[in-house]
Structures are given as structure tokens and as C-alpha cells.
Design a protein around this motif. Structure first.
Motif, PDB file in Angstrom:
ATOM      1  N   ASP A  94       0.833  -1.205   0.000  1.00 14.58           N
ATOM      2  CA  ASP A  94       0.000   0.000   0.000  1.00 14.58           C
ATOM      3  C   ASP A  94       0.864   1.249   0.000  1.00 14.58           C
ATOM      4  OD1 ASP A  94      -2.776   1.331   0.657  1.00 14.58           O
ATOM      5  OD2 ASP A  94      -1.319   2.244   2.024  1.00 14.58           O
ATOM      6  N   GLN A 210     -10.405   1.799   3.272  1.00 14.59           N
ATOM      7  CA  GLN A 210      -9.209   1.764   4.122  1.00 14.59           C
ATOM      8  C   GLN A 210      -9.371   2.772   5.259  1.00 14.59           C
ATOM      9  OE1 GLN A 210      -4.743   3.214   3.505  1.00 14.59           O
ATOM     10  NE2 GLN A 210      -5.129   1.423   2.230  1.00 14.59           N
ATOM     11  N   SER A 239      -2.660   1.922  10.070  1.00 16.29           N
ATOM     12  CA  SER A 239      -2.102   2.091  11.426  1.00 16.29           C
ATOM     13  C   SER A 239      -2.496   0.912  12.324  1.00 16.29           C
ATOM     14  CB  SER A 239      -2.568   3.419  12.042  1.00 16.29           C
ATOM     15  OG  SER A 239      -2.276   4.499  11.188  1.00 16.29           O
ATOM     16  N   LEU A 241      -0.786  -1.141  13.982  1.00 13.99           N
ATOM     17  CA  LEU A 241      -0.004  -1.267  15.218  1.00 13.99           C
ATOM     18  C   LEU A 241      -0.252  -0.055  16.111  1.00 13.99           C
ATOM     19  CD1 LEU A 241       3.324  -2.614  13.653  1.00 13.99           C
ATOM     20  CD2 LEU A 241       1.737  -3.878  15.130  1.00 13.99           C
ATOM     21  N   ASP A 244       2.402   5.652  14.529  1.00 14.75           N
ATOM     22  CA  ASP A 244       3.607   6.128  15.219  1.00 14.75           C
ATOM     23  C   ASP A 244       3.333   6.671  16.621  1.00 14.75           C
ATOM     24  OD1 ASP A 244       5.464   5.462  13.385  1.00 14.75           O
ATOM     25  OD2 ASP A 244       5.485   7.413  12.370  1.00 14.75           O
ATOM     26  N   GLU A 284       3.276  -0.819   8.560  1.00 11.85           N
ATOM     27  CA  GLU A 284       4.457  -0.293   7.864  1.00 11.85           C
ATOM     28  C   GLU A 284       5.700  -0.613   8.662  1.00 11.85           C
ATOM     29  OE1 GLU A 284       4.547   3.813   6.563  1.00 11.85           O
ATOM     30  OE2 GLU A 284       6.652   3.973   7.162  1.00 11.85           O
ATOM     31  N   SER A 285       6.743  -1.033   7.973  1.00 14.28           N
ATOM     32  CA  SER A 285       8.053  -1.101   8.603  1.00 14.28           C
ATOM     33  C   SER A 285       9.141  -0.975   7.562  1.00 14.28           C
ATOM     34  CB  SER A 285       8.238  -2.408   9.379  1.00 14.28           C
ATOM     35  OG  SER A 285       9.527  -2.393   9.959  1.00 14.28           O
ATOM     36  N   HIS A 290      11.748  -6.149  11.865  1.00 16.20           N
ATOM     37  CA  HIS A 290      10.354  -5.911  12.253  1.00 16.20           C
ATOM     38  C   HIS A 290       9.393  -6.596  11.287  1.00 16.20           C
ATOM     39  CE1 HIS A 290      11.262  -2.029  14.769  1.00 16.20           C
ATOM     40  NE2 HIS A 290      11.618  -3.153  15.367  1.00 16.20           N
TER      41      HIS A 290
HETATM   42  N1  LIG Z   1      -5.482   5.895   4.084  1.00 15.61           N
HETATM   43  C1  LIG Z   1      -4.961   6.668   5.004  1.00 15.61           C
HETATM   44  O1  LIG Z   1      -5.452   7.792   5.280  1.00 15.61           O
HETATM   45  C2  LIG Z   1      -3.762   6.188   5.769  1.00 15.61           C
HETATM   46  C3  LIG Z   1      -3.351   6.860   6.931  1.00 15.61           C
HETATM   47  C4  LIG Z   1      -2.265   6.353   7.634  1.00 15.61           C
HETATM   48  C5  LIG Z   1      -1.586   5.218   7.168  1.00 15.61           C
HETATM   49  N2  LIG Z   1      -1.986   4.606   6.014  1.00 15.61           N
HETATM   50  C6  LIG Z   1      -1.297   3.386   5.502  1.00 15.61           C
HETATM   51  O2  LIG Z   1      -1.148   2.439   6.574  1.00 15.61           O
HETATM   52  C7  LIG Z   1       0.228   2.101   6.741  1.00 15.61           C
HETATM   53  C8  LIG Z   1       0.537   1.778   8.181  1.00 15.61           C
HETATM   54  O3  LIG Z   1       0.099   2.816   9.042  1.00 15.61           O
HETATM   55  P1  LIG Z   1       1.075   3.622  10.010  1.00 15.61           P
HETATM   56  O4  LIG Z   1       2.412   3.757   9.412  1.00 15.61           O
HETATM   57  O5  LIG Z   1       0.336   4.864  10.387  1.00 15.61           O
HETATM   58  O6  LIG Z   1       1.109   2.776  11.342  1.00 15.61           O
HETATM   59  P2  LIG Z   1       1.581   1.337  11.850  1.00 15.61           P
HETATM   60  O7  LIG Z   1       1.820   0.409  10.745  1.00 15.61           O
HETATM   61  O8  LIG Z   1       0.594   0.982  12.885  1.00 15.61           O
HETATM   62  O9  LIG Z   1       2.954   1.668  12.585  1.00 15.61           O
HETATM   63  C9  LIG Z   1       4.127   1.968  11.903  1.00 15.61           C
HETATM   64  C10 LIG Z   1       5.232   2.104  12.932  1.00 15.61           C
HETATM   65  O10 LIG Z   1       5.419   0.850  13.585  1.00 15.61           O
HETATM   66  C11 LIG Z   1       6.800   0.519  13.608  1.00 15.61           C
HETATM   67  N3  LIG Z   1       6.861  -0.944  13.568  1.00 15.61           N
HETATM   68  C12 LIG Z   1       6.418  -1.748  12.564  1.00 15.61           C
HETATM   69  N4  LIG Z   1       6.607  -3.041  12.898  1.00 15.61           N
HETATM   70  C13 LIG Z   1       7.173  -3.048  14.120  1.00 15.61           C
HETATM   71  C14 LIG Z   1       7.608  -4.077  14.984  1.00 15.61           C
HETATM   72  N5  LIG Z   1       7.488  -5.375  14.669  1.00 15.61           N
HETATM   73  N6  LIG Z   1       8.156  -3.734  16.178  1.00 15.61           N
HETATM   74  C15 LIG Z   1       8.277  -2.441  16.526  1.00 15.61           C
HETATM   75  N7  LIG Z   1       7.880  -1.414  15.753  1.00 15.61           N
HETATM   76  C16 LIG Z   1       7.330  -1.715  14.546  1.00 15.61           C
HETATM   77  C17 LIG Z   1       7.383   1.211  12.412  1.00 15.61           C
HETATM   78  O11 LIG Z   1       8.732   1.505  12.627  1.00 15.61           O
HETATM   79  P3  LIG Z   1       9.920   0.747  11.801  1.00 15.61           P
HETATM   80  O12 LIG Z   1       9.863   1.252  10.392  1.00 15.61           O
HETATM   81  O13 LIG Z   1      11.141   1.156  12.524  1.00 15.61           O
HETATM   82  O14 LIG Z   1       9.643  -0.725  11.903  1.00 15.61           O
HETATM   83  C18 LIG Z   1       6.571   2.505  12.366  1.00 15.61           C
HETATM   84  O15 LIG Z   1       7.131   3.453  13.229  1.00 15.61           O
HETATM   85  C19 LIG Z   1       0.966   3.324   6.172  1.00 15.61           C
HETATM   86  O16 LIG Z   1       2.288   3.008   5.795  1.00 15.61           O
HETATM   87  C20 LIG Z   1       0.107   3.664   4.974  1.00 15.61           C
HETATM   88  O17 LIG Z   1       0.422   2.778   3.915  1.00 15.61           O
HETATM   89  C21 LIG Z   1      -3.084   5.053   5.331  1.00 15.61           C
END
Ligand SMILES: NC(=O)c1ccc[n+]([C@@H]2O[C@H](COP(=O)([O-])OP(=O)(O)OC[C@H]3O[C@@H](n4cnc5c(N)ncnc54)[C@H](OP(=O)(O)O)[C@@H]3O)[C@@H](O)[C@H]2O)c1
Length: 318
Positions: A94, A210, A239, A241, A244, A284-285, A290
């Protein structure tokens, strides 16, 4: 970011009280590589998949790319992270045209290479790009950055006024007819926006919505999640997890459950998100380690007792 949070609050406003947990559904198979973890723990169940309304099956766990290509980690490490996830069955990727002004898409395009055919590629168009032939132009720009000639799923990133839904759907359908996209969907839509969408011609072709969903943010359980199940439109959890600012990865309850399965707290949190069969999580990572931890969630089955423990530790309306 403030706009992001404001929009998210608007989206969540009006959520009624009352919990409706999804039932555990049948699971289907299975990228073989997803069946083992770096901890060496044996797999607990078949790798989870989710069926889209079109009949296409995708892994229940994908990879988010919001911050990739923007120096959070070295680019080579982020590319390795994505490739690691792909090799472990997280083949849904994504991104969005606006992540890092296109740098996320460029990094994804670089990683795809010869793997394109086995990847389910998701990207997004912004609400301020939908006028005229704006979606086609945004799509062409994304295709160029992604170095591919089709997008598997093209999402409208944030809602536009419902009076514009018909035009957006027409543009998506034209792109689908032209083979530029294979399906389309939306993001950050409320139940009432989904209902408006289904009222416009071909609105029922929407493949997913989403939205944010994690143990730290269970708001969709009161309305959107049961509605989506009823209408056979899977939810794609962003998000998962906690994002951030509200990461759950250090939580002791999760760690304890993880220790009994030989996996991390993060894997348990993701297994919880995808437990119901109609939710796809896109953690996301940019870290290969991770990603390996996260991939364990694909085949991790939480027990009813563990689900109950998590329900108490992360109350739905806390
Ligand atoms: N449609 C929308 O409006 C929207 C909004 C927000 C997000 N998104 C999508 O959703 C994806 C994920 O959301 P998100 O980035 O907000 O939140 P997330 O996936 O809940 O959290 C990402 C964070 O978790 C850390 N992480 C990942 N795996 C880990 C593990 N096993 N242990 C410890 N830390 C870990 C990552 O750091 P590291 O990189 O250091 O692992 C990063 O800081 C985004 O990349 C995007 O594609 C969409």
C-alpha cells in the motif's frame, strides 16, 4: 498531520456506542513461506487471506509504505524490508501518490522489478485531484513512478463531497475499462458516506474502505466494521499497530501472549486485527527484522481466552 487528524476525527464523529466483534471465518491457504517465523516457531494455522468482492484473494497482511523513501531508514534497508515481507507472504503493498511527494511510490517501483505479477499493488489519488480528468492524470503519474502499467487497487484517499461520488466512480470505471487499474476503492469513508457511494451507478464495485483500526483504535467496531461485513466489502486497516503516536508494540499483555506463541507483541497485535476474516492489515516497517516479526501474524491463531484478555486490556471504548 493536523489536517490528517482533523479529517480522521470528522470521519469518526458520530460513531455510536455498542460493540460488534466480527466472527472468526474460514481461512484459506497460503503462501508456504508465510508459515514460519524468524523465531523458528511452528505455524499455528494456515496463512490468512481475504476475498475481495471481485473474487480476488489477497493476503490478510500487507505492507504500508507511508514513510518509505524518505530517509527514516536507509533506502537499501527499506527495500530489503519490503522484499523480506514479499518473500514471507505480505504481497499486498500500500502506497500513495502523495507519500513523500511520490518518493514512496518510486521506492516501491524499484523494489517490484520482476516480482510485479505476484504483488497486489495499492495506491491512492487525493480528493483535490478528482476534478475533470484529474484521476486519470494522477493515475498516469503514479504508474510512471511505480514503473508499472497497472494498479491492482486504486483508492480515493479521503472523502470528497457525496455530490462528487458519481463522477469519481465514472473516472475509476473508465480507468478500469482501460486496464490501468484492476479495481478501485475508498479510504476514510464513514458508514453514511459508504451508503451514499453505493447509491451511485457502479458504486457497488467498491473493493474496500481503508480506515484506521488497531487495539488502540477500535472505533469502527461500533458501526463501519459490522456494516462492511454485511455488505461484503472488506476493511483495509491502516495504522494497525496503533500508528507512530500510539504504537502497541511495547505492551506487556501482548508480549506475554506473544511469548506463549514464540512471536513478538507486534505479531499478536496484527493477528488480532486480522482475526475476523474481512480485515486486511497494512503495517508499515522499514526494518527487515520488524517485518519478519510482523509476518508471523499471517499464520498466528489467537485462542478465545487470549482474545478475551486483549478485549479487557484494550477496551473498545476506552
Ligand atoms: N489511508 C490513510 O489515510 C492512511 C493513513 C495512515 C496510514 N496509512 C497506511 O497504513 C500504513 C501503516 O500505518 P502507520 O504507518 O500509520 O502505522 P503502523 O503500521 O501501525 O505503525 C508503523 C510504525 O510501527 C513501527 N513498527 C512496525 N513493525 C514493528 C515491529 N514489529 N516492532 C516495533 N515497531 C514496529 C514502524 O517503525 P519501523 O519502520 O522502525 O519498523 C513505524 O514506526 C501506512 O504506511 C500507509 O500505507 C493510510
Amino acid at each position: 498531520m493536523n489536517k490528517h487528524l482533523l479529517d480522521r476525527r470528522q470521519f469518526l464523529r458520530g460513531a455510536a456506542l455498542g460493540l460488534s466483534l466480527p466472527a472468526v471465518s474460514a481461512l484459506t491457504a497460503i503462501p508456504a513461506a508465510a508459515q514460519s517465523t524468524t523465531t523458528g516457531a511452528p505455524s499455528k494455522s494456515a496463512a490468512r487471506t481475504v476475498k475481495l468482492p471481485s473474487g480476488t484473494t489477497v493476503p490478510a497482511l500487507g505492507q504500508g509504505c507511508w514513510h518509505l523513501g524518505q530517509d527514516r531508514h536507509p533506502a537499501a534497508t527499506e527495500e530489503e524490508a519490503l522484499r523480506t515481507g514479499m518473500s514471507l507472504g505480505m504481497t499486498l503493498i500500500d502506497t500513495s501518490g502523495n507519500y513523500g511527494n511520490g518518493r514512496s511510490e518510486q521506492l516501491v517501483g524499484h523494489v517490484l522489478g520482476g516480482e510485479r505479477q505476484r504483488i497486489f499493488l495499492v495506491t491512492k489519488v487525493e480528493g483535490d485531484q478528482v476534478a475533470g480528468d484529474g484521476i486519470a492524470r494522477a493515475c498516469a503519474a503514479s504508474l510512471a513512478r511505480l514503473a508499472t502499467d497497472y494498479i491492482d487497487l486504486y483508492l480515493l484517499h479521503w472523502p470528497v463531497p457525496s455530490t462528487e461520488f458519481a463522477s469519481v466512480v465514472t473516472q475509476f470505471e473508465q480507468l478500469r475499462g482501460a486496464g490501468k487499474i484492476r479495481s478501485w476503492g475508498v479510504s476514510n469513508f464513514s458508514v453514511s458516506q459508504m451508503e451514499d457511494l453505493l447509491r451511485v451507478p457502479e458504486g457497488h464495485h467498491c473493493a474496500t474502505n481503508q480506515v484506521p483500526y488497531s487495539l488502540n483504535n477500535r472505533r469502527i467496531e461500533s458501526d463501519l466494521l459490522p456494516w462492511s461485513r454485511q455488505h461484503n466489502i472488506p476493511v483495509m486497516a491502516y495504522s494497525p499497530l496503533g500508528g507512530d503516536k500510539h504504537l502497541v508494540v511495547k505492551d506487556q499483555t501482548l508480549a506475554q501472549i506473544g511469548s506463549t506463541h514464540g512471536c513478538s507483541a507486534a505479531a499478536v497485535a496484527l493477528a488480532w486485527v486480522i482475526r475476523g476474516g474481512n480485515v486486511i492489515a497494512i503495517p508499515e516497517s522499514g526494518s527487515p527484522e520488524h517485518v519478519k516479526e510482523n509476518a508471523a501474524a499471517l499464520s498466528l491463531a489467537l485462542t478465545p481466552q487470549e482474545l478475551q484478555t486483549l478485549d479487557k486490556a484494550f477496551p473498545a471504548h476506552g
